[in-house]
Motif scaffolding. Sequence first.
Motif: not given
Length: 302
Positions: A200-211, A260-266
């Motif tokens: 179980v995690e959070f589906d965070v936005p797919d943006v570069a860290v620090g952008s 990371q986004p859910a798609t990255a976890w997958v």
Amino acid sequence: MDEPAVVRALSALVDGDVDLARREVAGGGSLLERALAEHLGGDGHGSVYDRPAAFEAFIRGGGNVPLYAAVGAVLADLYDSHRPASLLDVGCGDGTALLGALQAARHRPAHLDVLEPSPALLATALEQLHRWQQDGVPQTEVDSWPVTVQSLVSDLDTDPGAGRTWDLVQSTFALHAVDHDQRTAVLRDLRPSVGLLAVVEFDVPDVAVGSLDHLRFLARTYERGLAEYTDDRDLVAQGFLMPVLTGQLRPGAVRATFEQPATAWVRQLRETGWTDVTVRPVHDYWSSPAFLLTARGAAGSS
């Protein structure tokens, strides 16, 4: 258009300019500006494990109350549908999610392993489990692991003859604390010992860290999160949320999250050999929507 002061402060932290960040939020009026100013008034460092009471206040208040109720419900559904005899909780914290699931489920695992590197949080989890066991429920054998998940998989790798496997391994909002490369290694090395994995995690936005997009997202969501606390706001802010926030931005800080986004976890699960990877929504949280990811390992069927 000029960015809000708090976004400029976060940008200064990315650049390592703590003095500028302090000036940007000095005398600020928003909840986040005031919390960040207080945090940076010291050395601006610290770990979320430094004050376990802050973490416990955080997850027992605000939007975490309905979040953990939803998490407990979906995990209980997994217990009842897959009926695991053995269960490992990776990063159990103080046991809030685990106990909610055990109490809501009809099925009880015969053996439960709880892994948590914070001694204070692990002690609280074990105390809660002990009370649960005293409530007349069928007895579950409980073992505790006061180590990191990296240490656990290292032991599994060096002692393959031990034959330790779990029907179900779950992790709620914990694997994001492991950096990407180490997490890849953990997932790869854990797979042979697991029947079913539930994350179980959070589906965070797919943006570069620090952008700039990331900083705007953090400013917006952390302001929203702080607003959900009243009496415990300062404890939650200084003992948990501010270290999490600045740790992912400031060079040299103790970083507590590698979300990371859910798609990255997958993608990460599939690349490390897991199969039947599925994702379902759990709860619409103030930061990002929570999701449940399940995947098949290599330890028989579950």
